[in-house]
Design a protein around this motif. Structure first.
Motif, PDB file in Angstrom:
ATOM      1  N   HIS A   1     -42.647 -15.825 -13.229  1.00 14.36           N
ATOM      2  CA  HIS A   1     -42.962 -15.057 -12.021  1.00 14.36           C
ATOM      3  C   HIS A   1     -41.844 -15.159 -10.985  1.00 14.36           C
ATOM      4  O   HIS A   1     -41.954 -14.572  -9.906  1.00 14.36           O
ATOM      5  CB  HIS A   1     -44.281 -15.535 -11.416  1.00 14.36           C
ATOM      6  CG  HIS A   1     -45.488 -15.112 -12.186  1.00 14.36           C
ATOM      7  ND1 HIS A   1     -45.812 -13.784 -12.386  1.00 14.36           N
ATOM      8  CD2 HIS A   1     -46.450 -15.828 -12.820  1.00 14.36           C
ATOM      9  CE1 HIS A   1     -46.919 -13.708 -13.103  1.00 14.36           C
ATOM     10  NE2 HIS A   1     -47.318 -14.935 -13.385  1.00 14.36           N
TER      11      HIS A   1
ATOM     12  N   ASN B   1     -45.056  -7.020 -16.440  1.00 21.67           N
ATOM     13  CA  ASN B   1     -45.523  -5.967 -15.543  1.00 21.67           C
ATOM     14  C   ASN B   1     -46.002  -4.744 -16.307  1.00 21.67           C
ATOM     15  O   ASN B   1     -47.055  -4.168 -15.995  1.00 21.67           O
ATOM     16  CB  ASN B   1     -44.412  -5.571 -14.576  1.00 21.67           C
ATOM     17  CG  ASN B   1     -44.372  -6.438 -13.322  1.00 21.67           C
ATOM     18  OD1 ASN B   1     -45.318  -6.467 -12.542  1.00 21.67           O
ATOM     19  ND2 ASN B   1     -43.278  -7.161 -13.138  1.00 21.67           N
TER      20      ASN B   1
ATOM     21  N   THR C   1     -52.380  -6.884 -10.605  1.00 23.60           N
ATOM     22  CA  THR C   1     -51.313  -6.733  -9.621  1.00 23.60           C
ATOM     23  C   THR C   1     -49.993  -6.461 -10.337  1.00 23.60           C
ATOM     24  O   THR C   1     -49.501  -7.293 -11.090  1.00 23.60           O
ATOM     25  CB  THR C   1     -51.172  -8.003  -8.758  1.00 23.60           C
ATOM     26  OG1 THR C   1     -50.982  -9.137  -9.606  1.00 23.60           O
ATOM     27  CG2 THR C   1     -52.418  -8.216  -7.923  1.00 23.60           C
TER      28      THR C   1
ATOM     29  N   ASN D   1     -45.983  -5.303  -9.913  1.00 21.39           N
ATOM     30  CA  ASN D   1     -44.872  -5.253  -8.965  1.00 21.39           C
ATOM     31  C   ASN D   1     -43.961  -4.086  -9.338  1.00 21.39           C
ATOM     32  O   ASN D   1     -43.079  -4.213 -10.182  1.00 21.39           O
ATOM     33  CB  ASN D   1     -44.107  -6.585  -8.997  1.00 21.39           C
ATOM     34  CG  ASN D   1     -43.102  -6.702  -7.872  1.00 21.39           C
ATOM     35  OD1 ASN D   1     -42.539  -5.710  -7.419  1.00 21.39           O
ATOM     36  ND2 ASN D   1     -42.863  -7.923  -7.419  1.00 21.39           N
ATOM     37  N   GLU D   2     -44.202  -2.945  -8.703  1.00 20.90           N
ATOM     38  CA  GLU D   2     -43.423  -1.734  -9.013  1.00 20.90           C
ATOM     39  C   GLU D   2     -41.946  -1.915  -8.665  1.00 20.90           C
ATOM     40  O   GLU D   2     -41.063  -1.444  -9.376  1.00 20.90           O
ATOM     41  CB  GLU D   2     -43.997  -0.535  -8.251  1.00 20.90           C
ATOM     42  CG  GLU D   2     -45.406  -0.147  -8.634  1.00 20.90           C
ATOM     43  CD  GLU D   2     -45.449   0.613  -9.957  1.00 20.90           C
ATOM     44  OE1 GLU D   2     -44.377   0.885 -10.515  1.00 20.90           O
ATOM     45  OE2 GLU D   2     -46.565   0.918 -10.420  1.00 20.90           O
ATOM     46  N   GLU D   3     -41.696  -2.610  -7.579  1.00 16.74           N
ATOM     47  CA  GLU D   3     -40.305  -2.857  -7.179  1.00 16.74           C
ATOM     48  C   GLU D   3     -39.580  -3.685  -8.242  1.00 16.74           C
ATOM     49  O   GLU D   3     -38.417  -3.421  -8.566  1.00 16.74           O
ATOM     50  CB  GLU D   3     -40.279  -3.583  -5.829  1.00 16.74           C
ATOM     51  CG  GLU D   3     -38.871  -3.836  -5.293  1.00 16.74           C
ATOM     52  CD  GLU D   3     -38.893  -4.503  -3.926  1.00 16.74           C
ATOM     53  OE1 GLU D   3     -37.859  -5.090  -3.544  1.00 16.74           O
ATOM     54  OE2 GLU D   3     -39.934  -4.441  -3.245  1.00 16.74           O
ATOM     55  N   GLU D   4     -40.284  -4.665  -8.785  1.00 15.54           N
ATOM     56  CA  GLU D   4     -39.704  -5.500  -9.835  1.00 15.54           C
ATOM     57  C   GLU D   4     -39.448  -4.685 -11.102  1.00 15.54           C
ATOM     58  O   GLU D   4     -38.420  -4.863 -11.765  1.00 15.54           O
ATOM     59  CB  GLU D   4     -40.641  -6.660 -10.139  1.00 15.54           C
ATOM     60  CG  GLU D   4     -40.068  -7.699 -11.086  1.00 15.54           C
ATOM     61  CD  GLU D   4     -40.957  -8.930 -11.173  1.00 15.54           C
ATOM     62  OE1 GLU D   4     -40.725  -9.888 -10.409  1.00 15.54           O
ATOM     63  OE2 GLU D   4     -41.890  -8.927 -11.997  1.00 15.54           O
TER      64      GLU D   4
END
Length: 278
Positions: free
Chosen positions: A206, A225, A237, A239-242
């Motif tokens: 993570h 993800n 959850t 993480n679209e940015e990731e």
């Protein structure tokens, strides 16, 4: 990490069981005069605790390999198919899993399979030299959740809190327990005397940017993800940015991603049916 709680939880590690189905299937395969070793390796690699035990066994003082063994094919070649078969049977006798897993255990298992498949597919396209390691890492990355589940009666409540409030599970774990499943997974890899690749990558899955194994951690974070988007998971959850950052670093085009997801869906449904997870 609370020392007393750590000792209590890690005491469960020795008894983490493989799924009993695998032992019977391997025995059946080995009884055939023309059995395929690759079939056995693929079957064993789908079990997180069993994979960990075999790698630990292959790297133990009993075999003293010249260099660290980090994937099942290498381990099988080194320790021999008979040792592999016997180890599977022995570990299966200690199993505490029933044939019908409870909801939380099943979702952890499904997610682990999803991540392992995705990690292998991504690495085959972008980093083929680490594909076999990525499949194994995908299976083991959430081993900390397994240990929490069998160690802490309230763990299901933590999972529900995270899911219902759209909070990262690791955040809830840290709030209630004092450490999260990634940290526990890393400690477990170390306690099992696993190669540093597994200790580091599981611990930082993570926080992949802190890992010293950049390619492995990047692919694992990306796959983790994607698995939450395209397969069942106890955490929702994402993480679209990731995801975008990983795609940029891995240079994954939209067409490559589309093909990757299509291949994953087809393979994942087959694996779920094989292990009767749904």
């Amino acid at each position: 990490m609370n020392d007393q709680l750590q000792k209590m939880i890690l005491s469960k590690v020795k008894n983490l069981p493989p799924i009993p189905q695998i032992a019977s299937k391997i025995i059946q395969i080995c009884e055939k005069p023309d059995y395929n070793v690759s079939e056995i390796i693929m079957l064993v690699s789908k079990d997180i605790s069993l994979t960990s035990a075999i790698l630990k066994f292959a790297n133990s003082a009993a075999f003293s390999p010249a260099s660290e063994i980090t994937d099942l094919r290498q381990a099988t070649t080194y320790i021999g198919i008979n040792n592999l078969r016997n180890l599977v049977i022995s570990l299966s006798l200690k199993s505490v899993y029933s044939k019908n897993l409870d909801f939380i255990s099943q979702k952890i298992w499904e997610h682990s399979i999803a991540v392992s498949i995705l990690a292998r597919l991504v690495s085959l396209v972008k980093k083929p030299d680490i594909a076999s390691e990525m499949f194994t890492l995908g299976m083991m990355h959430d081993i900390g959740q397994v240990i929490f589940k069998i160690s802490i009666p309230e763990y299901e409540e933590f999972v529900e809190t995270a899911f219902n409030n759209n909070i990262p599970l690791e955040e809830v774990e840290r709030n209630f327990i004092g450490f999260d499943h990634a940290e526990l997974g890393g400690y477990t890899m170390k306690a099992w005397k696993m190669p540093m690749l597994f200790v580091d990558t599981v611990y930082f899955h993570h926080q992949y940017q802190q890992s010293q194994y950049k390619n492995h951690s990047l692919i694992l974070a990306y796959s983790n993800n994607l698995a939450k988007l395209y397969a069942d998971s106890i955490s929702k959850t994402v993480n679209e940015e990731e995801i975008n950052f990983c795609e940029e670093l891995l240079k994954i085009s939209q067409s490559e991603k589309d093909e990757l997801i299509n291949n994953f869906k087809e393979i994942y449904e087959h694996e779920k049916e094989m292990f009767q997870l749904s």
